[in-house]
Write a protein that holds these residues in place. Sequence first.
Motif, PDB file in Angstrom:
ATOM      1  N   ALA A  89      65.228  -0.927  12.508  1.00 43.96           N
ATOM      2  CA  ALA A  89      65.848  -1.270  10.997  1.00 43.96           C
ATOM      3  C   ALA A  89      67.154  -0.546  10.715  1.00 43.96           C
ATOM      4  O   ALA A  89      67.446   0.476  11.105  1.00 43.96           O
ATOM      5  N   ILE A  90      67.981  -1.372  10.374  1.00 42.53           N
ATOM      6  CA  ILE A  90      69.588  -1.068  10.662  1.00 42.53           C
ATOM      7  C   ILE A  90      70.330  -1.233   9.078  1.00 42.53           C
ATOM      8  O   ILE A  90      70.219  -2.344   8.450  1.00 42.53           O
ATOM      9  N   CYS A  91      70.964  -0.479   8.630  1.00 42.71           N
ATOM     10  CA  CYS A  91      71.795  -0.325   7.320  1.00 42.71           C
ATOM     11  C   CYS A  91      73.177  -0.987   7.909  1.00 42.71           C
ATOM     12  O   CYS A  91      73.847  -0.461   8.644  1.00 42.71           O
ATOM     13  N   PRO A  92      73.653  -2.151   7.591  1.00 48.02           N
ATOM     14  CA  PRO A  92      74.693  -2.963   7.934  1.00 48.02           C
ATOM     15  C   PRO A  92      76.091  -2.567   7.528  1.00 48.02           C
ATOM     16  O   PRO A  92      76.985  -2.906   8.179  1.00 48.02           O
ATOM     17  N   TRP A  93      76.117  -2.083   6.210  1.00 48.23           N
ATOM     18  CA  TRP A  93      77.401  -2.221   5.419  1.00 48.23           C
ATOM     19  C   TRP A  93      77.258  -1.536   4.157  1.00 48.23           C
ATOM     20  O   TRP A  93      76.142  -1.240   3.773  1.00 48.23           O
ATOM     21  N   LEU A  94      78.129  -1.046   3.474  1.00 45.61           N
ATOM     22  CA  LEU A  94      78.318  -0.294   2.289  1.00 45.61           C
ATOM     23  C   LEU A  94      79.386  -1.061   1.403  1.00 45.61           C
ATOM     24  O   LEU A  94      80.491  -1.377   1.790  1.00 45.61           O
ATOM     25  N   PRO A  95      78.957  -1.308   0.169  1.00 44.79           N
ATOM     26  CA  PRO A  95      79.919  -2.042  -0.732  1.00 44.79           C
ATOM     27  C   PRO A  95      80.913  -0.988  -0.903  1.00 44.79           C
ATOM     28  O   PRO A  95      80.931   0.218  -0.822  1.00 44.79           O
ATOM     29  N   GLN A  96      82.257  -1.672  -1.390  1.00 46.01           N
ATOM     30  CA  GLN A  96      83.466  -0.783  -1.750  1.00 46.01           C
ATOM     31  C   GLN A  96      83.211   0.389  -2.615  1.00 46.01           C
ATOM     32  O   GLN A  96      83.648   1.657  -2.250  1.00 46.01           O
ATOM     33  N   GLU A  97      82.304   0.051  -3.643  1.00 47.78           N
ATOM     34  CA  GLU A  97      82.347   1.420  -4.594  1.00 47.78           C
ATOM     35  C   GLU A  97      81.357   2.350  -3.869  1.00 47.78           C
ATOM     36  O   GLU A  97      81.312   3.401  -4.725  1.00 47.78           O
ATOM     37  N   ALA A  98      80.708   2.339  -2.766  1.00 50.51           N
ATOM     38  CA  ALA A  98      79.844   3.471  -2.235  1.00 50.51           C
ATOM     39  C   ALA A  98      80.332   3.868  -0.913  1.00 50.51           C
ATOM     40  O   ALA A  98      79.886   4.478  -0.172  1.00 50.51           O
ATOM     41  N   ARG A  99      81.824   3.983  -1.036  1.00 52.50           N
ATOM     42  CA  ARG A  99      82.261   4.553   0.420  1.00 52.50           C
ATOM     43  C   ARG A  99      83.066   5.807   0.225  1.00 52.50           C
ATOM     44  O   ARG A  99      83.826   6.131   1.115  1.00 52.50           O
ATOM     45  N   ASP A 100      83.391   6.386  -0.833  1.00 53.72           N
ATOM     46  CA  ASP A 100      84.025   7.660  -0.976  1.00 53.72           C
ATOM     47  C   ASP A 100      83.346   8.626  -0.493  1.00 53.72           C
ATOM     48  O   ASP A 100      82.199   8.548  -0.205  1.00 53.72           O
ATOM     49  N   ALA A 101      84.222   9.785  -0.539  1.00 55.06           N
ATOM     50  CA  ALA A 101      83.501  10.968   0.164  1.00 55.06           C
ATOM     51  C   ALA A 101      82.176  11.340  -0.415  1.00 55.06           C
ATOM     52  O   ALA A 101      80.953  11.673  -0.196  1.00 55.06           O
ATOM     53  N   GLU A 102      82.322  11.384  -1.840  1.00 53.69           N
ATOM     54  CA  GLU A 102      81.081  11.754  -2.974  1.00 53.69           C
ATOM     55  C   GLU A 102      79.987  10.802  -2.450  1.00 53.69           C
ATOM     56  O   GLU A 102      78.856  11.217  -2.436  1.00 53.69           O
ATOM     57  N   ALA A 103      80.290   9.578  -2.667  1.00 55.05           N
ATOM     58  CA  ALA A 103      79.249   8.609  -2.207  1.00 55.05           C
ATOM     59  C   ALA A 103      78.577   9.100  -0.913  1.00 55.05           C
ATOM     60  O   ALA A 103      77.182   8.674  -0.938  1.00 55.05           O
ATOM     61  N   TRP A 104      79.470   9.315  -0.031  1.00 55.83           N
ATOM     62  CA  TRP A 104      78.716   9.663   1.384  1.00 55.83           C
ATOM     63  C   TRP A 104      77.842  10.595   1.631  1.00 55.83           C
ATOM     64  O   TRP A 104      76.935  10.719   2.208  1.00 55.83           O
ATOM     65  N   ARG A 105      78.086  11.654   0.573  1.00 56.00           N
ATOM     66  CA  ARG A 105      77.247  12.751   0.607  1.00 56.00           C
ATOM     67  C   ARG A 105      75.964  12.482   0.137  1.00 56.00           C
ATOM     68  O   ARG A 105      74.816  13.077   0.695  1.00 56.00           O
ATOM     69  N   GLY A 106      75.875  11.730  -0.972  1.00 53.44           N
ATOM     70  CA  GLY A 106      74.559  10.995  -1.357  1.00 53.44           C
ATOM     71  C   GLY A 106      73.912  10.080  -0.152  1.00 53.44           C
ATOM     72  O   GLY A 106      72.601  10.259  -0.083  1.00 53.44           O
ATOM     73  N   LEU A 108      73.963  10.447   3.016  1.00 55.52           N
ATOM     74  CA  LEU A 108      73.434  11.377   4.108  1.00 55.52           C
ATOM     75  C   LEU A 108      72.188  11.626   3.354  1.00 55.52           C
ATOM     76  O   LEU A 108      71.021  11.837   4.463  1.00 55.52           O
ATOM     77  N   VAL A 109      71.894  12.166   2.303  1.00 53.61           N
ATOM     78  CA  VAL A 109      70.698  12.540   2.022  1.00 53.61           C
ATOM     79  C   VAL A 109      69.700  11.456   2.049  1.00 53.61           C
ATOM     80  O   VAL A 109      68.460  11.612   2.609  1.00 53.61           O
ATOM     81  N   LYS A 110      70.049  10.292   1.523  1.00 54.93           N
ATOM     82  CA  LYS A 110      68.992   8.952   1.535  1.00 54.93           C
ATOM     83  C   LYS A 110      68.773   8.548   2.820  1.00 54.93           C
ATOM     84  O   LYS A 110      67.657   7.954   3.144  1.00 54.93           O
ATOM     85  N   PHE A 111      69.726   8.375   3.651  1.00 57.36           N
ATOM     86  CA  PHE A 111      69.501   7.883   5.177  1.00 57.36           C
ATOM     87  C   PHE A 111      68.544   8.758   5.727  1.00 57.36           C
ATOM     88  O   PHE A 111      67.787   8.056   6.581  1.00 57.36           O
ATOM     89  N   PRO A 153      68.797  12.806  15.129  1.00 59.67           N
ATOM     90  CA  PRO A 153      68.481  11.631  15.924  1.00 59.67           C
ATOM     91  C   PRO A 153      67.031  11.110  15.594  1.00 59.67           C
ATOM     92  O   PRO A 153      66.994   9.952  15.804  1.00 59.67           O
ATOM     93  N   GLU A 154      65.988  11.808  15.265  1.00 61.26           N
ATOM     94  CA  GLU A 154      64.789  11.407  15.084  1.00 61.26           C
ATOM     95  C   GLU A 154      64.980  10.658  13.704  1.00 61.26           C
ATOM     96  O   GLU A 154      64.065   9.345  13.750  1.00 61.26           O
ATOM     97  N   TYR A 155      65.843  10.492  12.763  1.00 57.55           N
ATOM     98  CA  TYR A 155      65.798   9.724  11.713  1.00 57.55           C
ATOM     99  C   TYR A 155      67.020   8.850  11.671  1.00 57.55           C
ATOM    100  O   TYR A 155      67.043   7.811  10.665  1.00 57.55           O
ATOM    101  N   LEU A 156      67.953   8.947  12.591  1.00 57.52           N
ATOM    102  CA  LEU A 156      69.212   8.080  12.498  1.00 57.52           C
ATOM    103  C   LEU A 156      70.045   7.745  13.795  1.00 57.52           C
ATOM    104  O   LEU A 156      70.182   8.891  14.469  1.00 57.52           O
ATOM    105  N   GLN A 157      69.860   6.468  14.040  1.00 56.03           N
ATOM    106  CA  GLN A 157      70.351   6.065  15.703  1.00 56.03           C
ATOM    107  C   GLN A 157      71.663   5.303  15.352  1.00 56.03           C
ATOM    108  O   GLN A 157      71.802   5.002  14.123  1.00 56.03           O
TER     109      GLN A 157
END
Length: 258
Positions: A89-106, A108-111, A153-157
């Motif tokens: 199962a692959i997350c393929p892309w993130l919308p523009q509004e979900a790409r700043d540093a603060e969004a990425w911190r979130g 990381l937790v969700k992924f 790596p167990e949780y994200l390839q």
Amino acid sequence: MTRMGIGLQMYTLRDVTAVDFEGTLRKVAALGYEGVEFAGYGGIEAERMRDLLQELGLQAIGSHIGLHLLEGNLENEIAYLKTIGAKYAICPWLPQEARDAEAWRGHLVKFEQYGKRFREEGIAFAYHNHEFEFEVELDGQVVFDALYERISPEYLQVEMDIGWVQYSGIDPVSYVKKYAGRLPLLHLKDFRSGEKGGQIDTVELGKGDLPLEAVIAAASESSVEWIIVEQDVCANPPLESVATSIEWLKQNYLSKFE
């Protein structure tokens, strides 16, 4: 050289599948592709898709699952993947509004949470890059690298798109080697022209600027399981484009195993 499977990302054929999904899958199999990676299922029920793939001798590699579906439809996505026998199962892309540093911190937790849930069901979770993962930093580290350093790596390839890696000014061969052992899926595409930030063309394999044979050799030595052809935009009819690309692979890669 280890023999890797040859797959196709069905997003390449989105205009064709919108008219006839099953018929398009039949044409993909006839071209010689061994597996498919989905980006939507054309409204086909999982059991029918499973039976069709078995009939055609196509392996269900996995599926690109948008962030909104991971957030709101995770269990149904898992059930579909399990029914068709897909491993990824692959997350393929993130919308523009979900790409700043603060969004990425979130993210990381969700992924990590998604990866744990998929793992419970025998499915590996992966992330597919574009260029923007190299344009944002977390604590001085580009997001692409931070993502894989901070999640096990167990949780994200890694599903590495080497076209976007090169577009970002990074040597794709060295990056394939860097993630050896954590890189089961490699998106093989070719770009023509392309100064970063300028106009680029996605073209059939062998018609662009990427060092494809060196990338394939590095992938073979890095435990890659599937080379997956993807062409974001096709100037030629899409089925003609994917036929051209697999013919290039037959001549420049598969011929080595005959």
